[in-house]
Motif scaffolding. Sequence first.
Motif, PDB file in Angstrom:
ATOM      1  N   THR A  55       0.837  -1.200   0.000  1.00 35.36           N
ATOM      2  CA  THR A  55       0.000   0.000   0.000  1.00 35.36           C
ATOM      3  C   THR A  55       0.871   1.248   0.000  1.00 35.36           C
ATOM      4  OG1 THR A  55      -1.774  -1.168   1.169  1.00 35.36           O
ATOM      5  CG2 THR A  55      -1.833   1.238   1.218  1.00 35.36           C
ATOM      6  N   LEU A  59       1.069   4.151  -2.891  1.00 29.19           N
ATOM      7  CA  LEU A  59       0.856   5.567  -2.586  1.00 29.19           C
ATOM      8  C   LEU A  59       2.069   6.400  -3.001  1.00 29.19           C
ATOM      9  CD1 LEU A  59      -0.887   5.269   0.897  1.00 29.19           C
ATOM     10  CD2 LEU A  59      -1.948   6.041  -1.236  1.00 29.19           C
ATOM     11  N   VAL A  62       2.161   7.428  -6.688  1.00 31.83           N
ATOM     12  CA  VAL A  62       1.293   8.459  -7.262  1.00 31.83           C
ATOM     13  C   VAL A  62       1.750   9.866  -6.898  1.00 31.83           C
ATOM     14  CG1 VAL A  62      -0.679   6.887  -7.281  1.00 31.83           C
ATOM     15  CG2 VAL A  62      -0.394   8.476  -5.347  1.00 31.83           C
ATOM     16  N   LEU A  79      -3.641   8.227   2.696  1.00 30.87           N
ATOM     17  CA  LEU A  79      -4.480   8.937   1.736  1.00 30.87           C
ATOM     18  C   LEU A  79      -5.824   9.227   2.398  1.00 30.87           C
ATOM     19  CD1 LEU A  79      -4.779   9.953  -1.218  1.00 30.87           C
ATOM     20  CD2 LEU A  79      -5.735   7.700  -1.764  1.00 30.87           C
ATOM     21  N   ALA A 128      -4.568   7.338  -8.055  1.00 28.65           N
ATOM     22  CA  ALA A 128      -4.903   6.726  -6.765  1.00 28.65           C
ATOM     23  C   ALA A 128      -6.295   6.112  -6.805  1.00 28.65           C
ATOM     24  CB  ALA A 128      -4.811   7.766  -5.651  1.00 28.65           C
ATOM     25  N   PRO A 140     -10.002  11.424  -3.592  1.00 31.69           N
ATOM     26  CA  PRO A 140      -8.752  11.529  -2.837  1.00 31.69           C
ATOM     27  C   PRO A 140      -8.349  13.000  -2.779  1.00 31.69           C
ATOM     28  CG  PRO A 140      -8.578   9.948  -4.661  1.00 31.69           C
ATOM     29  CD  PRO A 140      -9.812  10.756  -4.884  1.00 31.69           C
ATOM     30  N   LEU A 143      -2.806  13.636   0.736  1.00 33.06           N
ATOM     31  CA  LEU A 143      -1.904  12.531   1.052  1.00 33.06           C
ATOM     32  C   LEU A 143      -1.014  13.017   2.189  1.00 33.06           C
ATOM     33  CD1 LEU A 143      -0.970   9.696   0.430  1.00 33.06           C
ATOM     34  CD2 LEU A 143       0.462  10.596  -1.398  1.00 33.06           C
TER      35      LEU A 143
END
Length: 199
Positions: A55, A59, A62, A79, A128, A140, A143
């Motif tokens: 994960t 993340l 991106v 996120l 994402a 989203p 972050l």
Amino acid sequence: MHELISGRRSARGYDPSSTISLDDVTTIVDAGRWAPTWGRVQPVRFIAGLRGDPTFDALAGVLTRGNSGWAPRSAALILVCTTDDPDDAKAHTYGAVDCGLAVAQMILQSEALGFNAHPMAGFDAEAARDIFGIPADKRPLVLLGVGAAVLGGVAPLLGVAAHAEVPVGHRELGLGHAPRRGLGAGLDPAPRVGGVGGA
């Protein structure tokens, strides 16, 4: 002002060897979940990764160029998503407000646990959405990098400019002076307290 607020900064120089426990990340996310929410809608959702897990890697993938150089040294990336409903202006607007409240509490909880938290808009939200299968009614929006900030003298060794680690001063509140011509009541892009510095 509480020292968790006055001492907060968005660091970029994170110790790449630091780690964070799942319990601490859960506590940080829970702080976001406990944030105030308009109409008790609770629209905010979270996707969290610890450095080294799939994960986190997704993340980190991106991140846009401005953040991709330093943010992967975070111990965790989270996120934060909220309402995506452009046809309902109220839900769309206050979903963003709720997201901001959640992120603020997550930042302060991170500080209370001895970490630093840095909110980012510099990431590919659509990528994402595709990677994580985020539903169409969620967007989203932020972050959040969470990590252990290093001393300013070490930051340049990590490719972070020393000036980027110096806290920036905050503008004072504009209290009790008339708005400038052409602006709505109370809107002043450069507020001054008590008229100090001229009208």
